[in-house]
Scaffold this active site. Sequence first.
Site, mmCIF file in Angstrom:
data_model
loop_
_atom_site.group_PDB
_atom_site.id
_atom_site.type_symbol
_atom_site.label_atom_id
_atom_site.label_comp_id
_atom_site.label_asym_id
_atom_site.label_seq_id
_atom_site.Cartn_x
_atom_site.Cartn_y
_atom_site.Cartn_z
ATOM 1 N N SER A 22 0.824 -1.201 0.000
ATOM 2 C CA SER A 22 0.000 0.000 0.000
ATOM 3 C C SER A 22 0.860 1.255 0.000
ATOM 4 C CB SER A 22 -0.893 0.003 1.250
ATOM 5 O OG SER A 22 -1.579 1.227 1.379
ATOM 6 N N TYR A 75 -2.414 5.569 -4.059
ATOM 7 C CA TYR A 75 -3.448 6.568 -3.860
ATOM 8 C C TYR A 75 -3.008 7.829 -4.596
ATOM 9 C CZ TYR A 75 -5.846 3.938 -0.163
ATOM 10 O OH TYR A 75 -6.566 2.998 0.528
ATOM 11 N N THR A 98 -5.970 2.903 -6.710
ATOM 12 C CA THR A 98 -7.258 2.860 -6.031
ATOM 13 C C THR A 98 -8.081 4.064 -6.456
ATOM 14 O OG1 THR A 98 -6.413 1.624 -4.134
ATOM 15 C CG2 THR A 98 -8.404 2.926 -3.782
ATOM 16 N N LYS A 153 -8.450 -0.340 -8.964
ATOM 17 C CA LYS A 153 -9.160 -1.000 -7.865
ATOM 18 C C LYS A 153 -10.291 -0.105 -7.373
ATOM 19 C CE LYS A 153 -8.452 -2.917 -3.218
ATOM 20 N NZ LYS A 153 -9.216 -1.931 -2.400
ATOM 21 N N HIS A 172 -14.190 -1.633 -1.484
ATOM 22 C CA HIS A 172 -13.226 -1.319 -0.421
ATOM 23 C C HIS A 172 -13.584 -2.046 0.870
ATOM 24 C CE1 HIS A 172 -9.797 1.564 -0.316
ATOM 25 N NE2 HIS A 172 -9.853 1.297 0.981
#
Length: 369
Positions: A112, A134, A160, A241, A265
Amino acid sequence: MRADGAEDLHCLADVERAAAAVLPTAVRDFVAGGSGAEVTRDANRAALDRVFVVPRVLRDVSRCATGTTLLGRPARLPLAVAPVAYQRLVHPEGELAAARAAQAAGVPFTASTLSSVPVERLTAVGGSVWFQLYWLREPGRSLDLVRRAEDAGAEAIMLTVDVPWMGRRLRDVRNRFALPDHVRAAHLAAGPTAAHRPPPSGASGAASALDAHTEATFSPALTWSSVAALRERTRLPLVLKGILAAEDARRAVECGVDAVVVSNHGGRQLDGALPSVDALPEVVAASAGGCEILLDSGVRSGTDVLRALALGASGVLVGRPALWGLAVGGEGGVRRVLDLLAAEFRDALGLAGCADVAAARELRTVRRA
């Protein structure tokens, strides 16, 4: 993980209970919780349980091959470990232990943006590492992270797309959840992150510290033009995603993405959003074979993996269960989770009359209310 402890963990529900017994309440709620009234979080599981597979018989299943390819690379299971933030919350080694477990299991591990261990240490483990991105308020910083992941040896970029800001997670609000001093976002700052700060003045009780951090850091201006810019920037496989709408799946294919993850999510963003597995068939149809389709949100067994394949997915992502295993036994606990999923999937595959993953994609399913 000690052998005697592993013997007591026969399914992922056992691992979840064991993790709940050792985690502090606020951390347990951070991992388990969803947004709002947690309607979507709970609906993910209920929707999967409404999918029934029609097995085939009189087929030779003396050998059941669980291997496949994901994003063009071999994997021992049609499964990848999902991106989950701040894993050192549940174990001192955090993502490093989980990445080692994924490498041993022969499945990809997704690092992540909010990983508490830097991507360079995770790729050094030697397994297949994907990097989840992100989109930040400063687009240049986002592209710098992509370059960093590429230089570290990541094999894919997963953007994402369903987090313009963090959904309102009432468990975290009530717990006034904030990161402890030893946990930080390794890719966003050299020292403690803004996530350590309390909610903004005047907002007491209205947001958690992590809400404030993500609102200050993530860009709500992420659009298809951002996806196009990212596609142009990286030669790595690009994954989006957070897709639930057929229209967005078609647009993703037009943008040249390599895969989409059908995901809400884990019920942590829009409460009331469609369960991921209910969106899966329309996304598969809309993509028309133009990209791979992965299912995320609520996967808890090898049977769920079989269900996803039968509905047209290439594979699944598994998030919270990896955290449970990490909390219970570090690397050994995550290995136990992945071993259980592997054993359950092989069992489901054979009992459904499928000798391999390709045969599972030909199965028929029936939905029951």
